[in-house]
Design an enzyme around this catalytic site. Structure first.
Site, PDB file in Angstrom:
ATOM      1  N   SER A   1     -33.212 -12.840  -6.107  1.00  0.00           N
ATOM      2  CA  SER A   1     -33.035 -11.464  -6.574  1.00  0.00           C
ATOM      3  C   SER A   1     -31.627 -11.357  -7.175  1.00  0.00           C
ATOM      4  CB  SER A   1     -33.220 -10.467  -5.433  1.00  0.00           C
ATOM      5  OG  SER A   1     -32.149 -10.575  -4.521  1.00  0.00           O
ATOM      6  N   GLY A   2     -31.421 -10.341  -7.998  1.00  0.00           N
ATOM      7  CA  GLY A   2     -30.128 -10.176  -8.667  1.00  0.00           C
ATOM      8  C   GLY A   2     -28.938 -10.191  -7.727  1.00  0.00           C
TER       9      GLY A   2
ATOM     10  N   LYS B   1     -37.820  -1.139 -12.456  1.00  0.00           N
ATOM     11  CA  LYS B   1     -38.855  -2.163 -12.275  1.00  0.00           C
ATOM     12  C   LYS B   1     -40.225  -1.686 -12.769  1.00  0.00           C
ATOM     13  CE  LYS B   1     -36.742  -4.726  -8.449  1.00  0.00           C
ATOM     14  NZ  LYS B   1     -35.885  -5.484  -9.317  1.00  0.00           N
TER      15      LYS B   1
ATOM     16  N   THR C   1     -35.922 -12.496 -12.101  1.00  0.00           N
ATOM     17  CA  THR C   1     -35.307 -12.420 -10.786  1.00  0.00           C
ATOM     18  C   THR C   1     -36.401 -12.065  -9.781  1.00  0.00           C
ATOM     19  OG1 THR C   1     -34.636 -10.172 -11.379  1.00  0.00           O
ATOM     20  CG2 THR C   1     -32.969 -11.897 -11.584  1.00  0.00           C
ATOM     21  N   GLY C   2     -36.135 -12.318  -8.515  1.00  0.00           N
ATOM     22  CA  GLY C   2     -37.080 -12.255  -7.402  1.00  0.00           C
ATOM     23  C   GLY C   2     -38.201 -11.252  -7.418  1.00  0.00           C
ATOM     24  N   THR C   3     -37.918 -10.029  -7.004  1.00  0.00           N
ATOM     25  CA  THR C   3     -38.962  -9.016  -6.864  1.00  0.00           C
ATOM     26  C   THR C   3     -39.559  -8.657  -8.213  1.00  0.00           C
ATOM     27  OG1 THR C   3     -37.812  -8.134  -4.930  1.00  0.00           O
ATOM     28  CG2 THR C   3     -39.470  -6.721  -5.941  1.00  0.00           C
ATOM     29  N   THR C   4     -38.731  -8.581  -9.227  1.00  0.00           N
ATOM     30  CA  THR C   4     -39.229  -8.254 -10.569  1.00  0.00           C
ATOM     31  C   THR C   4     -40.276  -9.280 -10.996  1.00  0.00           C
ATOM     32  OG1 THR C   4     -37.113  -7.241 -11.146  1.00  0.00           O
ATOM     33  CG2 THR C   4     -38.561  -7.861 -12.968  1.00  0.00           C
TER      34      THR C   4
ATOM     35  N   ASP D   1     -30.256   0.102 -15.005  1.00  0.00           N
ATOM     36  CA  ASP D   1     -30.168   1.498 -14.573  1.00  0.00           C
ATOM     37  C   ASP D   1     -28.707   1.915 -14.695  1.00  0.00           C
ATOM     38  OD1 ASP D   1     -30.150   3.949 -13.363  1.00  0.00           O
ATOM     39  OD2 ASP D   1     -30.774   3.225 -11.388  1.00  0.00           O
TER      40      ASP D   1
ATOM     41  N   ASP E   1     -21.764  -9.416 -11.741  1.00  0.00           N
ATOM     42  CA  ASP E   1     -22.744 -10.409 -12.194  1.00  0.00           C
ATOM     43  C   ASP E   1     -23.511  -9.901 -13.413  1.00  0.00           C
ATOM     44  OD1 ASP E   1     -21.986 -11.907  -9.984  1.00  0.00           O
ATOM     45  OD2 ASP E   1     -23.638 -11.161  -8.746  1.00  0.00           O
TER      46      ASP E   1
END
Length: 141
Positions: free
Chosen positions: A54-55, A12, A34-37, A80, A90
């Site tokens: 989020s993923g 991230k 996606t969410g936090t990113t 990663d 996914d």
């Protein structure tokens, strides 16, 4: 163009720095993440970002659905490879969809540099033709 920005937890920071460095390019496009990113990119760049889940909660699948509908033009997915991901199926499905629909996908900083420079030069403008052709086939003008 519609661009997705995704990063695994340990990547991230790299993606946020990348988005900051290329803000002048990204601000000309519609961003999804996606969410936090997405939240971290919005905070660091002040760019508008449409955020999915989020993923692990389905965000990768939401982006995959956009790919399948020809609504995504490029994906920057900083993966990663050294850490097991609970939602690896996914991730694999998302990469597969990019291959099926010929969506440019950068999974690391090196490829991302090339893709973002191509975006800047207009090398991805062929996506407009693909979308127009798809819209005409589906009766959308």
């Amino acid at each position: 163009m519609n661009i997705a920005l995704i990063a695994h937890d340990k990547k991230k920071d790299d993606l946020v720095r990348f988005a900051v460095a290329y803000k002048p390019i990204f601000e000309k496009h519609t961003l999804f993440a996606t969410g936090t990113t997405g939240l971290r990119i919005m905070e660091a760049t002040e760019l508008p970002v449409h955020r999915f889940q989020s993923g692990p909660l389905g965000g990768d699948q939401e982006i995959g659905a956009k790919i399948a509908k020809n609504e995504m033009d490029a994906i920057f997915f900083f993966r990663d490879p050294l850490t097991a991901q609970p939602h690896e199926p996914d991730v694999t499905a998302l990469v597969r969809l990019c291959d099926v629909y010929a969506i440019p996908l950068a999974t690391n900083m090196g490829t991302a540099e090339i893709l973002v420079r191509g975006l800047e030069r207009g090398d991805l403008d062929w996506r407009y033709i693909v979308k127009e052709s798809s819209d005409q086939e589906n009766g959308n003008n």
